[in-house]
Design a protein around this motif. Structure first.
Motif, PDB file in Angstrom:
ATOM      1  N   GLY A  14       6.982  25.516  10.512  1.00 19.55           N
ATOM      2  CA  GLY A  14       7.727  24.613  10.580  1.00 19.55           C
ATOM      3  C   GLY A  14       7.649  22.864  10.929  1.00 19.55           C
ATOM      4  N   GLN A  15       6.977  23.785  12.719  1.00 18.61           N
ATOM      5  CA  GLN A  15       6.553  22.715  13.106  1.00 18.61           C
ATOM      6  C   GLN A  15       5.428  21.618  12.942  1.00 18.61           C
ATOM      7  N   ARG A  16       4.861  22.955  12.286  1.00 23.75           N
ATOM      8  CA  ARG A  16       3.430  22.506  11.352  1.00 23.75           C
ATOM      9  C   ARG A  16       3.016  21.768  10.252  1.00 23.75           C
ATOM     10  N   ILE A  17       4.459  22.142   9.917  1.00 26.73           N
ATOM     11  CA  ILE A  17       4.495  21.471   8.547  1.00 26.73           C
ATOM     12  C   ILE A  17       5.156  19.763   8.745  1.00 26.73           C
ATOM     13  N   ALA A  18       5.810  19.677   9.848  1.00 23.48           N
ATOM     14  CA  ALA A  18       6.647  18.704  10.197  1.00 23.48           C
ATOM     15  C   ALA A  18       5.965  17.608  10.942  1.00 23.48           C
ATOM     16  N   HIS A  19       4.667  18.248  11.598  1.00 22.95           N
ATOM     17  CA  HIS A  19       3.655  17.408  12.250  1.00 22.95           C
ATOM     18  C   HIS A  19       2.670  17.057  11.139  1.00 22.95           C
ATOM     19  N   ARG A  20       2.275  17.790  10.229  1.00 17.51           N
ATOM     20  CA  ARG A  20       1.911  17.106   8.857  1.00 17.51           C
ATOM     21  C   ARG A  20       2.036  16.839   8.486  1.00 17.51           C
ATOM     22  N   THR A  21       3.157  16.560   7.886  1.00 14.89           N
ATOM     23  CA  THR A  21       4.410  15.475   7.262  1.00 14.89           C
ATOM     24  C   THR A  21       4.103  14.285   8.258  1.00 14.89           C
ATOM     25  N   ASP A  22       4.535  14.294   8.833  1.00 20.67           N
ATOM     26  CA  ASP A  22       4.165  13.359   9.478  1.00 20.67           C
ATOM     27  C   ASP A  22       2.993  12.620   9.849  1.00 20.67           C
ATOM     28  N   LEU A  23       2.048  13.216  10.108  1.00 19.25           N
ATOM     29  CA  LEU A  23       1.138  12.424   9.976  1.00 19.25           C
ATOM     30  C   LEU A  23       0.342  12.305   9.089  1.00 19.25           C
ATOM     31  N   ALA A  24       0.825  12.668   7.699  1.00 15.99           N
ATOM     32  CA  ALA A  24       0.878  12.315   6.603  1.00 15.99           C
ATOM     33  C   ALA A  24       1.262  11.217   6.191  1.00 15.99           C
ATOM     34  N   VAL A  25       2.070  10.621   6.520  1.00 17.22           N
ATOM     35  CA  VAL A  25       3.138   9.286   6.049  1.00 17.22           C
ATOM     36  C   VAL A  25       2.690   8.688   7.310  1.00 17.22           C
ATOM     37  N   ASP A  26       2.590   8.852   8.290  1.00 19.34           N
ATOM     38  CA  ASP A  26       2.063   8.031   9.476  1.00 19.34           C
ATOM     39  C   ASP A  26       0.593   6.829   8.376  1.00 19.34           C
ATOM     40  N   LYS A  27      -0.319   7.924   8.226  1.00 13.88           N
ATOM     41  CA  LYS A  27      -1.818   7.532   7.805  1.00 13.88           C
ATOM     42  C   LYS A  27      -1.224   6.431   6.922  1.00 13.88           C
ATOM     43  N   ALA A  28      -0.072   6.849   5.291  1.00 15.72           N
ATOM     44  CA  ALA A  28       0.247   5.900   4.817  1.00 15.72           C
ATOM     45  C   ALA A  28       0.996   4.802   4.549  1.00 15.72           C
ATOM     46  N   VAL A  29       1.276   5.046   5.702  1.00 15.10           N
ATOM     47  CA  VAL A  29       1.709   3.658   6.025  1.00 15.10           C
ATOM     48  C   VAL A  29       0.862   2.778   6.563  1.00 15.10           C
ATOM     49  N   THR A  30       0.073   2.853   7.330  1.00 13.06           N
ATOM     50  CA  THR A  30      -0.822   2.008   7.977  1.00 13.06           C
ATOM     51  C   THR A  30      -2.126   1.793   7.039  1.00 13.06           C
ATOM     52  N   GLU A  31      -2.062   2.515   5.433  1.00 15.35           N
ATOM     53  CA  GLU A  31      -3.245   2.453   4.647  1.00 15.35           C
ATOM     54  C   GLU A  31      -2.219   1.318   3.922  1.00 15.35           C
ATOM     55  N   SER A  32      -0.786   1.392   3.948  1.00 14.64           N
ATOM     56  CA  SER A  32      -0.538   0.157   3.214  1.00 14.64           C
ATOM     57  C   SER A  32      -0.502  -1.264   3.811  1.00 14.64           C
ATOM     58  N   ARG A  33      -0.110  -1.235   5.590  1.00 19.50           N
ATOM     59  CA  ARG A  33      -0.179  -1.931   6.185  1.00 19.50           C
ATOM     60  C   ARG A  33      -1.400  -3.269   5.843  1.00 19.50           C
ATOM     61  N   ARG A  34      -2.919  -2.256   6.383  1.00 24.08           N
ATOM     62  CA  ARG A  34      -3.924  -2.675   5.210  1.00 24.08           C
ATOM     63  C   ARG A  34      -4.338  -3.368   4.160  1.00 24.08           C
ATOM     64  N   ALA A  35      -3.491  -2.430   3.272  1.00 29.65           N
ATOM     65  CA  ALA A  35      -3.792  -2.941   2.083  1.00 29.65           C
ATOM     66  C   ALA A  35      -3.250  -4.518   1.814  1.00 29.65           C
ATOM     67  N   GLU A  36      -1.626  -4.693   2.445  1.00 28.69           N
ATOM     68  CA  GLU A  36      -0.719  -5.343   2.228  1.00 28.69           C
ATOM     69  C   GLU A  36      -1.934  -6.937   3.002  1.00 28.69           C
ATOM     70  N   GLU A  37      -2.273  -6.738   3.771  1.00 23.63           N
ATOM     71  CA  GLU A  37      -3.544  -7.603   5.027  1.00 23.63           C
ATOM     72  C   GLU A  37      -4.254  -8.254   4.083  1.00 23.63           C
ATOM     73  N   ARG A  38      -4.480  -6.785   3.318  1.00 26.21           N
ATOM     74  CA  ARG A  38      -6.116  -7.221   2.692  1.00 26.21           C
ATOM     75  C   ARG A  38      -5.448  -8.333   1.131  1.00 26.21           C
ATOM     76  N   LEU A  39      -4.577  -7.522   0.530  1.00 27.54           N
ATOM     77  CA  LEU A  39      -4.332  -8.898  -0.679  1.00 27.54           C
ATOM     78  C   LEU A  39      -3.557  -9.685  -0.118  1.00 27.54           C
ATOM     79  N   GLY A  40      -2.943 -10.017   1.356  1.00 27.22           N
ATOM     80  CA  GLY A  40      -2.196 -11.279   1.914  1.00 27.22           C
ATOM     81  C   GLY A  40      -3.366 -12.102   2.115  1.00 27.22           C
ATOM     82  N   ALA A  41      -4.277 -11.559   2.401  1.00 30.37           N
ATOM     83  CA  ALA A  41      -6.101 -12.494   3.104  1.00 30.37           C
ATOM     84  C   ALA A  41      -6.752 -13.061   1.365  1.00 30.37           C
ATOM     85  N   ASP A  42      -6.694 -12.208   0.294  1.00 27.65           N
ATOM     86  CA  ASP A  42      -6.838 -12.958  -0.850  1.00 27.65           C
ATOM     87  C   ASP A  42      -6.271 -13.768  -1.875  1.00 27.65           C
ATOM     88  N   GLN A  43      -5.591 -13.282  -2.179  1.00 30.58           N
ATOM     89  CA  GLN A  43      -3.497 -14.573  -1.951  1.00 30.58           C
ATOM     90  C   GLN A  43      -3.682 -16.114  -1.553  1.00 30.58           C
TER      91      GLN A  43
END
Length: 344
Positions: free
Chosen positions: A119-148
């Motif tokens: 359970g700890q390993r699954i939670a850790h991987r889930t945590d990393l995946a969500v954290d990575k998705a949040v980071t990528e989403s933030r970067r995408a938001e910044e790029r779109l903001g610059a383009d706009q």
């Protein structure tokens, strides 16, 4: 097109034609003449209008692009907010499930240590995946903001440029109206005095169309048509009238030789061309001419400027097609041009 305005026709057409040729400069243009000024301002106004329309379309494209980026940015912000909520939900779930305890203590207290580790390993991987998705989403938001922001800045810059072009266009058009008035006055005086238009050539090379047959004017409204009846004509109208402002470039509809350049009489200042197929075309009520008798003219070449000389109710080009160079042999010019691939 006859007019109620009286015009002097006392000078014979032959003498008037000779005066036309004598009055025209032989080599250098008349830089101060109204014909030259109108030709220059006409091209300047057309160029300003083209630039304005190009700029307007470019501004619309940039504005549409900015709007698309803004819509994408809004959607991205919604996704980012959802990911942040998922990450918070995961953290709260881990806390409620004992995620705040040290791993060693949790293993001692757990009924199934192996299950706890999985359970700890699954939670850790889930945590990393969500954290990575949040980071990528933030970067995408910044790029779109610059383009706009870039698209919006380009749109605003184009709007400013177009505002300056619109003002320039107005100024040129005001100057053109004044120059057209001077040209019309000079043409009327020339015809009345029988001295001919004395039209000047421009210094720029003649623009050719690249086609075999073209329209005599580029922008126009059709007025009196071939065969029209009315009190303005002795019998029937013998050509097609194109309503255009004074000073509009009049162009040879096809390659031919200039057989007549004259002024006076009901047609005012006029040019007649002979074409290789034996037909003749007449361009009447001009304000100025840009060719001499005996010249060769190519399809689309400027041969004069429109006016309202002779018996005319207002500025227009009277265009006629004949089987002889003299009046009385006219044919309908609209189907004649249509058979040559030119739509009126």
């Amino acid at each position: 097109m006859p007019s109620p305005r009286p015009r002097s026709t006392a000078v014979p057409v032959v003498l008037c034609a000779l005066a036309v040729l004598a009055a025209r400069p032989s080599s250098s243009p008349d830089p101060g003449g109204p014909a030259e000024e109108v030709a220059r301002l006409y091209e300047a106004a057309a160029d300003a209008a083209r630039q304005y329309e190009d700029g307007r379309r470019a501004a619309e494209e940039q504005r549409a692009k900015a709007r698309r980026y803004e819509e994408r940015l809004d959607r991205q912000r919604v996704r980012s907010a959802a990911l942040h909520e998922d990450l918070g939900r995961l953290a709260r779930a881990q806390y409620r499930g004992g995620g705040g305890l040290p791993l060693a203590a949790g293993m001692v207290l757990a009924d199934d240590p192996d299950a706890l580790m999985r359970g700890q390993r699954i939670a850790h991987r889930t945590d990393l995946a969500v954290d990575k998705a949040v980071t990528e989403s933030r970067r995408a938001e910044e790029r779109l903001g610059a383009d706009q922001a870039e698209a919006t800045a380009a749109w605003k810059a184009l709007e400013k440029r177009n505002a300056r072009l619109a003002e320039l266009k107005k100024e040129i058009e005001a100057d053109l109206r004044t120059a057209r008035s001077r040209l019309e006055g000079r043409a009327d005086a020339s015809v009345t005095a029988g001295s001919g238009p004395g039209a000047a050539r421009t210094g720029a090379p003649e623009r050719r169309s690249g086609r075999t047959w073209v329209l005599p004017v580029e922008s126009y409204e059709l007025s009196a048509s071939f065969g029209s009846g009315g009190a303005r004509w002795a019998h029937r109208h013998t050509g097609q009238d194109f309503a255009v402002p004074v000073g509009t470039p009049v162009r040879a509809v096809g390659a031919g030789s200039v057989v007549a350049v004259s002024c006076g009489g009901p047609f005012g200042i006029q040019v007649v061309l002979r074409h290789a197929d034996g037909y003749y075309t007449q361009y009447a009520h001009l304000a100025s001419v840009a060719v001499d008798q005996g010249d060769r003219a190519g399809a689309g070449q400027r041969i004069g400027q429109s006016g309202s000389t002779g018996n005319s109710t207002g500025p227009h080009l009277h265009f006629e097609v004949r089987v002889t160079p003299e009046p009385g042999s006219a044919v309908d010019p609209v189907p004649w041009l249509s058979r040559r691939g030119v739509s009126v």
